[in-house]
Structures are given as C-alpha cells and as structure tokens.
Design a protein around this motif. Structure first.
Motif, PDB file in Angstrom:
ATOM      1  N   UNK A  72      99.987  83.561  95.185  1.00 40.59           N
ATOM      2  CA  UNK A  72      98.767  83.434  94.391  1.00 40.59           C
ATOM      3  C   UNK A  72      98.944  84.105  93.026  1.00 40.59           C
ATOM      4  N   UNK A  73      98.061  83.767  92.109  1.00 38.95           N
ATOM      5  CA  UNK A  73      98.079  84.366  90.773  1.00 38.95           C
ATOM      6  C   UNK A  73      97.667  85.844  90.850  1.00 38.95           C
ATOM      7  N   UNK A  74      97.913  86.569  89.764  1.00 41.73           N
ATOM      8  CA  UNK A  74      97.529  87.972  89.707  1.00 41.73           C
ATOM      9  C   UNK A  74      96.173  88.203  89.056  1.00 41.73           C
ATOM     10  N   UNK A  75      95.801  87.338  88.120  1.00 42.86           N
ATOM     11  CA  UNK A  75      94.496  87.468  87.464  1.00 42.86           C
ATOM     12  C   UNK A  75      93.417  87.267  88.543  1.00 42.86           C
ATOM     13  N   UNK A  76      92.541  88.275  88.750  1.00 46.68           N
ATOM     14  CA  UNK A  76      91.629  88.217  89.896  1.00 46.68           C
ATOM     15  C   UNK A  76      90.817  86.921  90.011  1.00 46.68           C
ATOM     16  N   UNK A  77      90.253  86.428  88.895  1.00 43.46           N
ATOM     17  CA  UNK A  77      89.406  85.224  88.990  1.00 43.46           C
ATOM     18  C   UNK A  77      90.227  84.032  89.497  1.00 43.46           C
ATOM     19  N   UNK A  78      91.471  83.927  89.049  1.00 44.13           N
ATOM     20  CA  UNK A  78      92.320  82.808  89.465  1.00 44.13           C
ATOM     21  C   UNK A  78      92.806  83.009  90.894  1.00 44.13           C
ATOM     22  N   UNK A  79      93.182  84.236  91.224  1.00 36.16           N
ATOM     23  CA  UNK A  79      93.612  84.535  92.593  1.00 36.16           C
ATOM     24  C   UNK A  79      92.504  84.188  93.578  1.00 36.16           C
TER      25      UNK A  79
END
Lengths: 265, 265
Positions: free
Chosen positions: A162-169
């Motif tokens: 998963x991505x690291x940017x919280x909204x994207x994760x």
C-alpha cells in the motif's frame, strides 16, 4: 467458549478458534528520523480488528533494499496477512516494489494494466520515465486500486503493498478489504479509574487467572501529576467478556472507584 | 568529505566516518489494537538524532514473552544502542524485565537499591507485592532514574529499558543521555514545493547520483486535493549539504516553484 488453561499466554486460546493474524511493515526514513509521526499503524490496527484480524507486529524500516527484503521474508510466513506502507512513488527512494520482487525471487517489469491506468490519468507528455516506475509490478501480483492518484498498489500472495500517504493508504485498504477473511471479531471493554496501576495489580492478576481466555491489559496514563489506569478486557466471546467485566468492575468498586466504561477496541 | 561511490546505499558512506546506530522495541498490545497511537518512536528518533545517533529500525511487539525475547535477541546485536519502551509496571502484563533476563539468560530478582527507592516513595503499607515487582532487575543491569514515579528502568549492555508512558519515558531518556556516545550529527535541509513527486523525480535522481553521500528523501503529502512534495537532504557535512541543497534548489526553481526551506530533521 470453554475456558482452557492458557499456559503462559494471555489471549484467547480455545482450541476450536483460529485467530487470523496480520503484520505491518512501515517503510520510510522520514519516520525513523523523527520528521514524520507514524500514522498508518493505528488505522490498520483498528480496521483489521473490525474485520476480525489481529495485528501482532509492526516494523518500521528504512528505505533500503536489505532492510525491506529482510522484513518481508521474516514476516510474510509468520502471519496470515502482511501489509506494507510506503515506498511506491516515482522517486529514487521508492524501492518497495523492487524489494518485494527481490524478497520472493520474482521478475518485475512495467505492468500493462497499471501503465494503461497511468496513461489515462496523466495529461499527454507528463507520464515520464519516473512516473512509469509506478507501474512496475512483480510478476504474478494483482493490482490494488488507488482511487486518489491512480498509481496502484499490489497484492502478492499474503502481502498487500500500500501507499504511505495516509489518505491513499486508507483508500487502497478499503478497496481490498473484501479480500480479507477475518475470524471472530475481538470485542473489548475498557474500565478506567483514577487509581495508579499498583493499587489494582494484585486483584487484577487474580481476575486474569480466573478468566484466562480474556486478555486483560492495564494501561496507565499520567497527566497533570495524576495517574489514571484503564483496564481493557478483550475476547471474542461477548458473554465471557461480560462476566470478566463484572469481576473487574467489582474489584475497582472495592477499591472505591466507579469505572468509566467504554466498549470498542 | 570525499565523495565515495555508494554502492546501493543512499546514506553517508565515507570510510572514515562511523555511523552510530540505534533500534527501538515498543512493547504493548494497546498500540497493536489501535487503542493507543504510538508516540515514543518520534521522540526517540529526534533526540537520538540530536545526539548523533541514527535510529535504523523500530518494532512494535505484543506483551508476550516470545515476541519480546525474539525482538531483543534480534536487534541487540544489530545496533549500537537498543531502547525498549513499555511493560515495566506492576501488572501481570508487564513482563519486559523478565523478557530481558530470559533473552540474555540472566537471573532476575528484586534489586536492593530499586526496592529502597520504592520503599522511600510509597506510603507505609502501600508497597504491595505487585509494586515490588517493579524492583525486579536482571543481574548486572544498572538502574535508570525515574524522576516521576520512582520505579526505575535499567540498562543492560547496549539495551536501555524505559517506561511506556511518554512523560516517564522522556524523563528516563534525559537521565541516561550522557551514556549515549553519538557520532557526527546528521544535518538536514528540507525544500518543500507544491508539485507532485513525479515532476521532480527524474532531476532528483540525477542530483542523488551527483551527491551520493547526501541522503535525499522525497516525501509527498496530500491535503485538500493538492499534492505537496518535501525533498529532504541529510548529511553530516554542512558544506556538502549546502552544495547539494543548491543543486536541488535550482532543479525546483527550474520547475517554476520557489521552495519553502527548513533546517532541522
């Protein structure tokens, strides 16, 4: 649930019940330098718990091949599900996809479907070589939708990247949560009192041995010179949790404190 | 500092310079259940960095003997310093001291000095059996002062066992920081621009290869539909950091953005 004699373990150990487990690998120097406070473990812990999955370990590692590969190889066999966050962007320090390929000895190349998504998203001419790296996916992985910035995560076996940017994760997690098969959900009851842990510890130990299948945690906080203790009971069995909760409530009232109660995690 | 050809590593690799390293083990089910957001890694990362020590890994593990012992045995030989937080209170789920004894095959018993401190602190009659457990210290360890609630942490070799409650953990850290021998402090320069990472990635990769001894990280944030990227440069060499910063500043200006600059971590 029959109360089994848990040998040296505080959590539910009933033989019939299989606990579905997970691990998390957080990838990023910015967490380990203190620049950024880690925020993804809390979200994953809560959502997994809601899905009947217990997060048993989280590791924060650097953006370095050996560190990521080592954590992937160690944790993937230990848990039912393993999530990674971070390191899947277009810059030179984004090496998670290559680390997953390396960890599981798989080839990696630009994936046609991922590439098509990026082509459809970016204005003509702006899908440069760096952005195209975000379409590099290890062979055999399935893509994870990214409803915010398109560049996909992927799943390979029990590993979800998963991505690291919280909204994207978080958006990525919601798009794969139907792939997570949890067990019975762990229920919890928190009983908080303005007493130091040391006043509660002895009767609580007895309560724990009376209810070995209920996990009992004691969490002190210290604010403005005052200690407060929250006793948190956790079990998948609602009736058992209520009985254990009744016993702990009695202990706390016996110490002269009326507990503030909360259900949740 | 002579620029060495860093083979597959982004951080400073000058042969003369020894990097002092650390690891952290966060012990506590409350973090892994999502009940409590982890807060100690950020503090330790920042303070260690100020002391010239680089935090290279953090693990969050459960209050279980095997999990704690495994993490201690794995991480203690890997780093110059290892810090644990949590699990040293009086309740049945506080098993860190016993786990340290187990990990390094040492006897553990009530320590006379620790006991005397607790006796002096608690009102007569309130130093019960549970509280006395907080004086259990593995043989050969030295005590770490706890100026808030007296119950000490301890140091055994390169392992520092600290409390989990942030205020107490921080006070304990300050009382042992003179025992930490750091290397040269890692300096940093952050250049933030309202551009997506993908616009910067290619020229940044070139800058990274021009300055292999400067660690360059790219950290995107996403807020209200807008991407911002912070390029963070890190080096122990102030002049080299300035030169690399100049190169990255030029790249960003070339892309039409005036970077917001910040020094620190």
């Amino acid at each position: 649930m029959a109360s089994s004699l848990a040998a040296g373990s505080f959590h539910s150990t009933s033989a019939e019940e299989y606990t579905v487990t997970a691990g998390v690998i957080v990838i990023g120097n910015e967490i380990l330098s203190g620049r950024t406070r880690e925020a993804n473990v809390e979200f994953l812990a809560r959502r997994l718990n809601e899905l009947g999955v217990r997060l048993l370990e989280a590791r924060i590692v650097r953006d370095e091949m050996a560190a990521i590969v080592g954590a992937l190889r160690a944790l993937s066999p230990m848990f039912d599900y393993l999530f990674t966050t971070g390191g899947i962007g277009p810059t030179h320090d984004d090496i998670t996809a290559d680390a997953v390929a390396e960890a599981f000895a798989l080839p990696i190349d630009v994936d046609a479907v991922a590439r098509a998504r990026l082509e459809a998203f970016y204005p003509k001419g702006s899908l440069n070589e760096a952005r195209l790296r975000m379409a590099r996916i290890p062979q055999g992985a399935s893509l994870i939708d990214n409803p915010i910035s398109v560049a996909p995560g992927f799943r390979l076996g029990n590993v979800f990247v998963l991505a690291g940017v919280p909204a994207i994760m978080q958006a990525m997690f919601e798009s794969i949560r139907h792939e997570i098969a949890g067990g019975p959900r762990l229920l919890s009851l928190s009983l908080a009192v303005p007493l130091p842990e040391g006043d509660i510890a002895q009767p609580l130990r007895l309560a724990q041995s009376r209810f070995p299948d209920v996990e009992m945690g004691s969490y002190p906080t210290y604010r403005a010179g005052q200690f407060e203790t929250a006793i948190v009971l956790r079990s998948t069995d609602a009736a058992l949790l209520d009985r254990a909760g009744g016993a702990v409530r009695q202990i706390l009232r016996g110490l002269g404190a009326e507990p503030r109660e909360r259900r949740g995690f």
